[in-house]
Design a protein around this motif. Structure first.
Motif, PDB file in Angstrom:
ATOM      1  N   MET A 246       0.614  -1.169  -0.094  1.00 46.12           N
ATOM      2  CA  MET A 246       0.107  -0.003   0.093  1.00 46.12           C
ATOM      3  C   MET A 246       0.824   1.288  -0.038  1.00 46.12           C
ATOM      4  O   MET A 246       0.369   2.472  -0.142  1.00 46.12           O
ATOM      5  CB  MET A 246      -0.876   0.027   1.237  1.00 46.12           C
ATOM      6  CG  MET A 246      -0.051   0.245   2.249  1.00 46.12           C
ATOM      7  SD  MET A 246      -1.706   0.357   3.881  1.00 46.12           S
ATOM      8  CE  MET A 246      -0.599   0.819   5.155  1.00 46.12           C
ATOM      9  N   SER A 247       2.130   1.163   0.241  1.00 45.89           N
ATOM     10  CA  SER A 247       2.950   2.163  -0.128  1.00 45.89           C
ATOM     11  C   SER A 247       2.879   2.783  -1.273  1.00 45.89           C
ATOM     12  O   SER A 247       3.251   4.130  -1.428  1.00 45.89           O
ATOM     13  CB  SER A 247       4.437   1.766   0.400  1.00 45.89           C
ATOM     14  OG  SER A 247       5.050   0.942  -0.546  1.00 45.89           O
ATOM     15  N   MET A 248       2.398   1.843  -2.158  1.00 50.63           N
ATOM     16  CA  MET A 248       2.407   2.506  -3.587  1.00 50.63           C
ATOM     17  C   MET A 248       1.285   3.464  -4.025  1.00 50.63           C
ATOM     18  O   MET A 248       1.008   4.014  -5.128  1.00 50.63           O
ATOM     19  CB  MET A 248       2.573   1.366  -4.667  1.00 50.63           C
ATOM     20  CG  MET A 248       3.908   0.846  -4.667  1.00 50.63           C
ATOM     21  SD  MET A 248       5.288   1.756  -5.012  1.00 50.63           S
ATOM     22  CE  MET A 248       4.932   2.202  -6.673  1.00 50.63           C
ATOM     23  N   VAL A 249       0.171   3.177  -3.124  1.00 49.13           N
ATOM     24  CA  VAL A 249      -1.182   3.805  -3.314  1.00 49.13           C
ATOM     25  C   VAL A 249      -0.927   5.360  -3.118  1.00 49.13           C
ATOM     26  O   VAL A 249      -0.171   5.955  -2.255  1.00 49.13           O
ATOM     27  CB  VAL A 249      -2.162   3.346  -2.308  1.00 49.13           C
ATOM     28  CG1 VAL A 249      -3.400   4.290  -2.342  1.00 49.13           C
ATOM     29  CG2 VAL A 249      -2.516   1.836  -2.445  1.00 49.13           C
ATOM     30  N   ASN A 250      -1.609   6.251  -4.259  1.00 55.54           N
ATOM     31  CA  ASN A 250      -1.835   7.635  -3.967  1.00 55.54           C
ATOM     32  C   ASN A 250      -2.801   8.172  -4.860  1.00 55.54           C
ATOM     33  O   ASN A 250      -3.753   7.292  -5.146  1.00 55.54           O
ATOM     34  CB  ASN A 250      -0.419   8.240  -4.648  1.00 55.54           C
ATOM     35  CG  ASN A 250      -0.280   8.036  -5.919  1.00 55.54           C
ATOM     36  OD1 ASN A 250      -1.150   7.504  -6.995  1.00 55.54           O
ATOM     37  ND2 ASN A 250       1.246   8.184  -6.480  1.00 55.54           N
ATOM     38  N   GLU A 251      -3.115   9.422  -5.063  1.00 55.48           N
ATOM     39  CA  GLU A 251      -4.363   9.883  -5.833  1.00 55.48           C
ATOM     40  C   GLU A 251      -4.284   9.384  -7.052  1.00 55.48           C
ATOM     41  O   GLU A 251      -5.480   9.720  -7.833  1.00 55.48           O
ATOM     42  CB  GLU A 251      -4.464  11.243  -5.795  1.00 55.48           C
ATOM     43  CG  GLU A 251      -3.036  12.178  -6.551  1.00 55.48           C
ATOM     44  CD  GLU A 251      -1.597  12.218  -5.681  1.00 55.48           C
ATOM     45  OE1 GLU A 251      -0.809  12.817  -6.112  1.00 55.48           O
ATOM     46  OE2 GLU A 251      -1.773  11.531  -4.635  1.00 55.48           O
ATOM     47  N   ASN A 252      -3.417   8.670  -7.700  1.00 51.75           N
ATOM     48  CA  ASN A 252      -3.387   8.408  -9.113  1.00 51.75           C
ATOM     49  C   ASN A 252      -3.749   6.855  -9.231  1.00 51.75           C
ATOM     50  O   ASN A 252      -3.512   6.198 -10.314  1.00 51.75           O
ATOM     51  CB  ASN A 252      -1.995   8.546  -9.851  1.00 51.75           C
ATOM     52  CG  ASN A 252      -1.549   9.974  -9.965  1.00 51.75           C
ATOM     53  OD1 ASN A 252      -0.797  10.637  -9.278  1.00 51.75           O
ATOM     54  ND2 ASN A 252      -2.527  10.835 -10.445  1.00 51.75           N
TER      55      ASN A 252
END
Length: 348
Positions: A246-252
């Motif tokens: 989940m460290s890769m999760v962002n608004e994109n």
């Protein structure tokens, strides 16, 4: 690109018809002559690429339904490292799955198992006259699901139907029509959703989450997104997603959850957390839980009726359309994925 993805689009949308044709053919298979799962210590489902992910689904769905011990093993692992999977003192049933029936690794794996004295095998394929089909006396062949395009869509879901009947073929006579009608309803209702999210250029990362048998389907959805559109896509077990990925999760990001039929609140909490991190979030799950998902960006309800494990094919067509739409938006031809061929054939 003129007519880009025409074959893939037709194959995705033809599933309403092809499922009925495949189930009609399956109904004529003499499953009474097939090896019985309860007579073995373990069942090993094996395949490559999409059919390995189908094996992941099949192993978990079959064990959940029957209590039989089931494993999913990539065909290459089975013939490269047989000692890691085959225990001589245990009776093994091998279920080999291949769209073409010509995939070198799966043929090698089944030949190796036969040479080692594995007790029995079943082959599921779309090509009844293939080399792989000739290696077993128990074959579920689904020629109506054959495809022109490289990425598997209707072949994958049709082979899911074939695998489901290995464990039980006592389904209602009305099932083929009802399953087809439910798919037609979902596609008509949610086609625009797939198009909207597929064309959304703000989304650059796709994450597919599933627990139990649905993890294999999440992997297949991830593969479709990568194959067709060359997009960043990953698949994880629901709760494992918190342990680093989940460290890769962002608004994109777009996080898609394939929800358990019993609506596990721990799965729902993961989606809530990802929305809190700025991601768009979509869930696919049982229609009776629609009211629980209103705070997410989108929910695709499915009426699983009494389809049992067969009903899990309904998770995939909208996700196939999502990958198709993203491919076109990225300027790629879904019929001809980059660097890929329909069949992987290894030199001797």
């Amino acid at each position: 690109m003129k007519n880009a993805g025409a074959n893939t689009y037709n194959e995705i949308n033809s599933q309403t018809v092809v499922w009925e044709q495949s189930l009609e053919r399956i109904s004529k298979v003499d499953f009474g002559s097939f090896p019985r799962g309860q007579d073995f210590n373990q069942i090993i489902f094996t395949g490559c690429g999409s059919t390995y992910y189908l094996s992941l689904w099949a192993a978990r769905a079959t064990q959940l339904r029957t209590g039989w011990v089931c494993l999913a093993v990539p065909s290459s692992e089975l013939f490269l490292c047989p000692e890691a999977w085959l225990v001589p003192s245990r009776k093994n049933l091998i279920v080999a799955i291949s769209r073409s029936g010509s995939t070198t690794e799966t043929i090698k794996a089944l030949k190796m198992c036969n040479q080692r004295g594995c007790d029995a095998s079943i082959v599921v394929t779309c090509y009844p006259d293939s080399e792989l089909a000739g290696l077993s006396n128990a074959v579920v062949a689904l020629p109506h699901a054959q495809e022109k395009s490289i990425a598997q869509t209707r072949s994958f879901t049709s082979m899911m139907l074939g695998v489901s009947h290995i464990t039980s073929n006592s389904y209602p006579e009305t099932l083929p029509q009802r399953l087809s009608e439910q798919l037609s309803f979902i596609v008509q209702r949610d086609r625009d959703t797939a198009s909207t999210y597929g064309k959304d250029d703000k989304i650059s990362r796709f994450f597919f989450l599933g627990s139990g048998s649905r993890y294999g389907l999440a992997c297949e959805a991830m593969l479709k997104m990568k194959e067709m559109s060359l997009s960043y896509a990953e698949a994880y077990h629901f709760l494992e997603f918190r342990h680093g990925p989940m460290s890769m999760v962002n608004e994109n990001s777009l996080v898609i959850g394939l929800m358990s039929p019993e609506l596990n609140p721990l799965e729902f909490n993961v989606l809530q957390d990802m929305k809190g991190l700025g991601s768009q979030v979509m869930a696919i799950g049982p229609v009776e839980f629609e009211k629980n998902f209103k705070e997410l960006d989108h929910f695709i309800p499915i009426d699983f009726d009494d389809f049992a494990m067969l009903g899990e094919v309904l998770y995939l067509p909208i996700l196939q359309l999502l990958a198709f739409e993203r491919a076109l938006a990225n300027g790629h031809d879904p019929d001809n994925p980059h660097n890929l061929t329909s069949v992987v054939v290894l030199e001797a």
